[in-house]
Scaffold this motif. Structure first.
Motif, short mmCIF file in Angstrom:
data_model
loop_
_atom_site.label_atom_id
_atom_site.label_comp_id
_atom_site.label_asym_id
_atom_site.label_seq_id
_atom_site.Cartn_x
_atom_site.Cartn_y
_atom_site.Cartn_z
N TYR A 50 -115.89 9.09 44.30
CA TYR A 50 -115.14 8.90 43.06
C TYR A 50 -113.65 9.18 43.30
O TYR A 50 -112.80 8.53 42.68
N ALA A 51 -113.36 10.10 44.18
CA ALA A 51 -111.96 10.33 44.55
C ALA A 51 -111.38 9.08 45.19
O ALA A 51 -110.24 8.68 44.91
N GLY A 52 -112.16 8.43 46.07
CA GLY A 52 -111.72 7.18 46.66
C GLY A 52 -111.49 6.11 45.61
O GLY A 52 -110.54 5.32 45.70
N TYR A 53 -112.35 6.08 44.59
CA TYR A 53 -112.19 5.12 43.50
C TYR A 53 -110.87 5.34 42.78
O TYR A 53 -110.09 4.41 42.55
N MET A 54 -110.59 6.58 42.41
CA MET A 54 -109.36 6.87 41.67
C MET A 54 -108.11 6.58 42.49
O MET A 54 -107.14 6.01 41.98
N LEU A 55 -108.13 6.96 43.75
CA LEU A 55 -106.96 6.73 44.60
C LEU A 55 -106.71 5.25 44.83
O LEU A 55 -105.57 4.78 44.81
N SER A 56 -107.78 4.48 45.04
CA SER A 56 -107.61 3.05 45.27
C SER A 56 -107.14 2.34 44.00
O SER A 56 -106.30 1.42 44.06
N VAL A 57 -107.65 2.76 42.84
CA VAL A 57 -107.18 2.19 41.57
C VAL A 57 -105.71 2.53 41.34
O VAL A 57 -104.91 1.68 40.92
N ALA A 58 -105.32 3.76 41.63
CA ALA A 58 -103.93 4.17 41.44
C ALA A 58 -102.99 3.34 42.32
O ALA A 58 -101.90 2.95 41.88
N ARG A 59 -103.40 3.05 43.54
CA ARG A 59 -102.58 2.22 44.43
C ARG A 59 -102.45 0.79 43.88
O ARG A 59 -101.37 0.20 43.89
N LEU A 60 -103.56 0.26 43.38
CA LEU A 60 -103.55 -1.11 42.87
C LEU A 60 -102.71 -1.24 41.61
O LEU A 60 -102.08 -2.28 41.38
N ARG A 61 -102.71 -0.20 40.76
CA ARG A 61 -101.97 -0.29 39.51
C ARG A 61 -100.47 -0.33 39.71
O ARG A 61 -99.73 -0.64 38.79
N GLY A 62 -100.02 -0.06 40.93
CA GLY A 62 -98.61 -0.25 41.23
C GLY A 62 -98.24 -1.72 41.36
O GLY A 62 -97.06 -2.07 41.34
N ARG A 63 -99.26 -2.60 41.48
CA ARG A 63 -98.99 -4.02 41.69
C ARG A 63 -99.68 -4.94 40.68
O ARG A 63 -99.15 -6.00 40.35
N PHE A 64 -100.87 -4.56 40.22
CA PHE A 64 -101.67 -5.44 39.37
C PHE A 64 -101.91 -4.82 38.00
O PHE A 64 -101.88 -3.60 37.86
N ASP A 65 -102.16 -5.68 37.00
CA ASP A 65 -102.38 -5.18 35.64
C ASP A 65 -103.77 -4.58 35.50
O ASP A 65 -104.66 -4.79 36.34
N THR A 66 -103.97 -3.84 34.41
CA THR A 66 -105.21 -3.10 34.19
C THR A 66 -106.44 -3.99 34.19
O THR A 66 -107.44 -3.71 34.87
N VAL A 67 -106.40 -5.09 33.43
CA VAL A 67 -107.60 -5.93 33.27
C VAL A 67 -107.98 -6.59 34.58
O VAL A 67 -109.17 -6.68 34.92
N ARG A 68 -107.01 -7.03 35.37
CA ARG A 68 -107.33 -7.66 36.65
C ARG A 68 -108.02 -6.66 37.58
O ARG A 68 -109.02 -7.00 38.23
N VAL A 69 -107.51 -5.46 37.63
CA VAL A 69 -108.12 -4.43 38.48
C VAL A 69 -109.55 -4.15 38.03
O VAL A 69 -110.48 -4.04 38.84
N MET A 70 -109.76 -4.06 36.71
CA MET A 70 -111.09 -3.76 36.18
C MET A 70 -112.07 -4.89 36.41
O MET A 70 -113.24 -4.66 36.73
N VAL A 71 -111.64 -6.13 36.24
CA VAL A 71 -112.54 -7.28 36.46
C VAL A 71 -113.01 -7.32 37.91
O VAL A 71 -114.21 -7.46 38.19
N TRP A 72 -112.08 -7.20 38.85
CA TRP A 72 -112.45 -7.25 40.26
C TRP A 72 -113.34 -6.08 40.65
O TRP A 72 -114.35 -6.25 41.33
N SER A 73 -112.97 -4.87 40.24
CA SER A 73 -113.73 -3.69 40.65
C SER A 73 -115.11 -3.66 40.00
O SER A 73 -116.10 -3.25 40.62
N THR A 74 -115.21 -4.11 38.73
CA THR A 74 -116.50 -4.11 38.04
C THR A 74 -117.46 -5.12 38.67
O THR A 74 -118.64 -4.82 38.90
N LEU A 75 -116.96 -6.31 38.97
CA LEU A 75 -117.80 -7.31 39.64
C LEU A 75 -118.23 -6.82 41.02
O LEU A 75 -119.39 -6.98 41.42
#
Length: 298
Positions: A174-199
């Motif tokens: 879960y720590a890896g999940y949070m860190l990877s999401v935090a890195r992505l949010r510097g470049r991509f919007d919330t919904v795009r990150v959630m769609v890709w990660s959820t799928l």
């Protein structure tokens, strides 16, 4: 040049909105153990439907928004980066659900909530994050509060070592999940990150379910209701709020605030499941809140 683990400072109002989203996300995820306990399906099937049912509304919102105004993945590397949080999330759910069946529920919940320790260590070692002594004090106090909430150190001794190890592994994932999401949010919007990660999480969980579970679909409306609540409230609601907040708040502090989850779960257990509440649990919840407030001050 690598993205900083702590996003650039936003306006005060944006920070307040992000903090509100983070707290609401923690509360929404805190309800997930109730949905899991009331689910008609096994732990792996429940985890799969948690993300599979959440994908559709997320995808609809994604298609309804103007994608020409948001950054898109530019190649295979970006696509792999967008799927990575889902891989971490699937691994977290598998390890945590498996640990519940091996060790005590208290140990599984407590040890899986050690994620802030691993987030803080990784942010400091690999991303150059500045961790103050006051923040570490707040983190220690909050972790101590979770121990008290779950029955103290004597309760930990009742667990199974292999199950406890699985719960700690879930915290690492879960720590890896949070860190990877935090890195992505510097470049991509919330919904795009959630769609890709959820799928990605759903695709990772599907073969595990087919191998380990005998029942894939719930058989009653109540069963589907529990899965929809888990998917729409805890995942589509809670994780979206957290993903939004990670663009504006330090990852280490965000992970610490999510220690509200077991406090919320204990509170909902009293209301929904008619579980008794002890003085020790009340004290533990109060200690967790004090630790978070201490960290928030710094």
């Amino acid at each position: 040049m690598p993205q900083p683990i702590f996003p650039a400072t936003a306006s005060a109002s944006r920070n307040r909105l992000a903090l509100t989203a983070l707290l609401l996300g923690g509360i929404a995820i805190g309800g997930s153990p109730i949905f899991v306990r009331l689910s008609e399906l096994g732990p792996m099937a429940t985890a799969f439907w948690r993300v599979a049912l959440a994908f559709l509304p997320l995808f609809i919102v994604f298609r309804a928004t103007r994608q020409d105004q948001t950054k898109r993945p530019e190649g295979l590397r970006d696509m792999l980066a967008l799927t990575l949080p889902g891989v971490f999330l699937a691994a977290d759910l598998i390890a945590w659900h498996a640990s519940i069946h091996v060790t005590t529920v208290a140990n599984a919940t407590l040890l899986a909530n050690l994620a802030p320790v691993f987030v803080t260590a990784a942010a400091w070692m690999f991303f150059g994050a500045s961790i103050t002594r006051a923040f570490l004090v707040g983190l220690s106090v909050a972790i101590a509060g979770i121990v008290v909430l779950k029955g103290g150190l004597s309760g930990l001794a009742a667990g199974d070592r292999s199950g406890d190890a699985l719960a700690v592994l879930a915290a690492v994932f879960y720590a890896g999940y949070m860190l990877s999401v935090a890195r992505l949010r510097g470049r991509f919007d919330t919904v795009r990150v959630m769609v890709w990660s959820t799928l990605s999480a759903a695709l990772c969980l599907l073969p595990v379910v087919l191998v380990t579970e005998s029942q894939f679909f719930p058989v009653t409306i109540f069963g589907w209701t529990m899965l929809l609540g888990l998917a729409l409230i805890s995942h589509a609601g809670g994780q979206v709020a957290i993903t939004y907040a990670l663009a504006y708040l330090p990852t280490a502090f965000s992970s610490l605030t999510l220690l509200l989850q077991p406090v919320v779960a204990a509170f909902l257990g009293v209301i929904v499941l008619n579980e008794g509440v002890t003085v020790l649990q009340v004290m533990g919840g109060a200690i967790v809140l004090c630790g978070i407030l201490q960290a928030r001050r710094k």
